[in-house]
Design a protein around this motif. Structure first.
Motif, mmCIF file in Angstrom:
data_model
loop_
_atom_site.group_PDB
_atom_site.id
_atom_site.type_symbol
_atom_site.label_atom_id
_atom_site.label_comp_id
_atom_site.label_asym_id
_atom_site.label_seq_id
_atom_site.Cartn_x
_atom_site.Cartn_y
_atom_site.Cartn_z
ATOM 1 N N GLY A 197 22.179 51.499 56.598
ATOM 2 C CA GLY A 197 23.304 52.333 56.991
ATOM 3 C C GLY A 197 23.206 53.746 56.433
ATOM 4 O O GLY A 197 22.149 54.382 56.460
ATOM 5 N N ASP A 198 24.329 54.233 55.899
ATOM 6 C CA ASP A 198 24.404 55.588 55.365
ATOM 7 C C ASP A 198 23.794 55.622 53.965
ATOM 8 O O ASP A 198 24.259 54.932 53.065
ATOM 9 C CB ASP A 198 25.867 56.029 55.324
ATOM 10 C CG ASP A 198 26.035 57.504 54.994
ATOM 11 O OD1 ASP A 198 25.029 58.161 54.675
ATOM 12 O OD2 ASP A 198 27.178 57.993 55.048
ATOM 13 N N GLU A 199 22.754 56.436 53.772
ATOM 14 C CA GLU A 199 22.127 56.534 52.454
ATOM 15 C C GLU A 199 22.983 57.316 51.463
ATOM 16 O O GLU A 199 22.807 57.187 50.251
ATOM 17 C CB GLU A 199 20.752 57.217 52.566
ATOM 18 C CG GLU A 199 19.691 56.362 53.198
ATOM 19 C CD GLU A 199 18.300 56.942 53.005
ATOM 20 O OE1 GLU A 199 17.351 56.143 52.842
ATOM 21 O OE2 GLU A 199 18.155 58.178 53.008
ATOM 22 N N THR A 200 23.885 58.110 51.969
ATOM 23 C CA THR A 200 24.719 58.964 51.098
ATOM 24 C C THR A 200 26.189 58.808 51.495
ATOM 25 O O THR A 200 26.802 59.753 52.010
ATOM 26 C CB THR A 200 24.284 60.429 51.202
ATOM 27 O OG1 THR A 200 24.253 60.818 52.584
ATOM 28 C CG2 THR A 200 22.905 60.623 50.602
ATOM 29 N N PRO A 201 26.785 57.655 51.225
ATOM 30 C CA PRO A 201 28.140 57.386 51.708
ATOM 31 C C PRO A 201 29.227 58.091 50.899
ATOM 32 O O PRO A 201 29.019 58.498 49.753
ATOM 33 C CB PRO A 201 28.255 55.870 51.551
ATOM 34 C CG PRO A 201 27.371 55.555 50.384
ATOM 35 C CD PRO A 201 26.207 56.495 50.517
ATOM 36 N N GLY A 202 30.406 58.193 51.516
ATOM 37 C CA GLY A 202 31.577 58.690 50.821
ATOM 38 C C GLY A 202 31.612 60.203 50.696
ATOM 39 O O GLY A 202 30.815 60.934 51.287
ATOM 40 N N GLU A 203 32.558 60.670 49.877
ATOM 41 C CA GLU A 203 32.756 62.099 49.652
ATOM 42 C C GLU A 203 31.989 62.583 48.426
ATOM 43 O O GLU A 203 32.378 63.564 47.780
ATOM 44 C CB GLU A 203 34.252 62.389 49.478
ATOM 45 C CG GLU A 203 35.095 62.058 50.703
ATOM 46 C CD GLU A 203 34.651 62.841 51.931
ATOM 47 O OE1 GLU A 203 34.410 64.059 51.782
ATOM 48 O OE2 GLU A 203 34.533 62.231 53.013
ATOM 49 N N VAL A 204 30.918 61.911 48.085
ATOM 50 C CA VAL A 204 30.081 62.276 46.941
ATOM 51 C C VAL A 204 29.093 63.357 47.366
ATOM 52 O O VAL A 204 28.542 63.297 48.471
ATOM 53 C CB VAL A 204 29.316 61.041 46.413
ATOM 54 C CG1 VAL A 204 28.465 61.403 45.200
ATOM 55 C CG2 VAL A 204 30.284 59.911 46.083
ATOM 56 N N ALA A 205 28.864 64.339 46.503
ATOM 57 C CA ALA A 205 27.842 65.361 46.766
ATOM 58 C C ALA A 205 26.516 64.861 46.191
ATOM 59 O O ALA A 205 26.370 64.740 44.981
ATOM 60 C CB ALA A 205 28.242 66.686 46.126
ATOM 61 N N TYR A 206 25.549 64.565 47.054
ATOM 62 C CA TYR A 206 24.256 64.019 46.651
ATOM 63 C C TYR A 206 23.206 65.127 46.590
ATOM 64 O O TYR A 206 23.101 65.948 47.510
ATOM 65 C CB TYR A 206 23.788 62.955 47.649
ATOM 66 C CG TYR A 206 24.659 61.732 47.732
ATOM 67 C CD1 TYR A 206 24.356 60.579 47.012
ATOM 68 C CD2 TYR A 206 25.788 61.703 48.556
ATOM 69 C CE1 TYR A 206 25.142 59.444 47.101
ATOM 70 C CE2 TYR A 206 26.583 60.575 48.654
ATOM 71 C CZ TYR A 206 26.256 59.449 47.919
ATOM 72 O OH TYR A 206 27.056 58.319 48.017
ATOM 73 N N THR A 207 22.407 65.116 45.530
ATOM 74 C CA THR A 207 21.340 66.100 45.358
ATOM 75 C C THR A 207 20.107 65.412 44.789
ATOM 76 O O THR A 207 20.242 64.547 43.919
ATOM 77 C CB THR A 207 21.775 67.221 44.391
ATOM 78 O OG1 THR A 207 22.985 67.826 44.851
ATOM 79 C CG2 THR A 207 20.701 68.289 44.265
ATOM 80 N N THR A 208 18.928 65.783 45.261
ATOM 81 C CA THR A 208 17.694 65.264 44.681
ATOM 82 C C THR A 208 16.736 66.413 44.385
ATOM 83 O O THR A 208 16.774 67.457 45.034
ATOM 84 C CB THR A 208 16.975 64.264 45.615
ATOM 85 O OG1 THR A 208 16.351 64.960 46.706
ATOM 86 C CG2 THR A 208 17.940 63.210 46.150
#
Length: 232
Positions: free
Chosen positions: A172-183
């Protein structure tokens, strides 16, 4: 005999003022907690310990993350991502939130630390308690290097490409929700193979240049990028 009336009146007025001022203190404390930077939880990688964060913590302090707002989670890196570590990390997040009064925390993870923290965000309720999730050289889609220890180590098995943990995290979604994802990833990383294991769909993915796996921890450009991401 009437002289005590004035002092008595002063005492009564002082008591009344104290009673009126009393309820305001908790509100002021809550306002101060809300104005402070969110707590940052630093999560080390495989076969490491919380001591790896000295350089980045110095940068965070210089950026305004003061005493009582930076935490280092230490854990046994040989345990299962989903069955053990994600739950323990969830308990740690709850403890940090209780201690600081913050609704949400920021997470910066290096290497293997990206997996239990990401599992917590995706499957453990972390979408409501984590504001920023940052991965430095995380084996977010597995690393072939982990096959070297997968025979006897559960964490290594979880890091192998195509493992059950990797498949579940990729669903599904690798970056779910209202979280700010950074790599942040390196094209010279001797531990993460292939290099493009780190970036996630929906995240802000930053190439760090030619750096060794552990060099991302102390690199000035990466450190500045982490500070900027947390401020966004």
């Amino acid at each position: 005999m009437r002289r005590p009336a004035a002092p008595l009146l002063a005492v009564l007025l002082a008591v009344a003022a104290a009673l009126l001022a009393g309820p305001a203190a908790p509100a002021e404390a809550r306002t101060a907690a809300a104005a402070a930077p969110r707590p940052v939880i630093l999560v080390h990688g495989y076969n490491a310990d919380p001591g790896v964060w000295g350089s980045l913590e110095t940068r965070l302090r210089a950026a305004g993350h003061g005493d009582g707002r930076i935490f280092r989670w230490g854990y046994d890196t040989h345990q299962s991502v989903n069955e053990v570590l994600a739950g323990r990390f969830a308990a740690y997040v709850d403890e940090v939130r209780r201690r600081t009064g913050a609704d949400r925390v920021d997470v910066v993870a290096h290497s293997f630390g990206s997996l239990p923290t990401r599992w917590y965000v995706k499957y453990g309720g972390g979408t409501s308690t984590v504001a920023h999730w940052i991965s430095l050289a995380g084996p977010n889609h597995g690393t072939g290097v982990a096959w070297a220890c997968a025979l006897w180590d559960q964490a290594c098995r979880d890091m192998t490409p195509g493992s059950w943990v990797q498949k579940r995290l990729a669903e599904g979604d690798e970056t779910p929700g209202e979280v700010a994802y950074t790599t942040f990833w390196s094209n010279c990383d001797e531990v993460i193979n292939p290099d493009d294991s780190v970036p996630l769909n929906g995240a802000a993915n930053h190439p760090a240049g030619c750096l060794d796996h552990n060099a991302l921890l102390g690199d000035a450009t990466v450190g500045a990028g982490v500070v900027a991401a947390l401020a966004s």
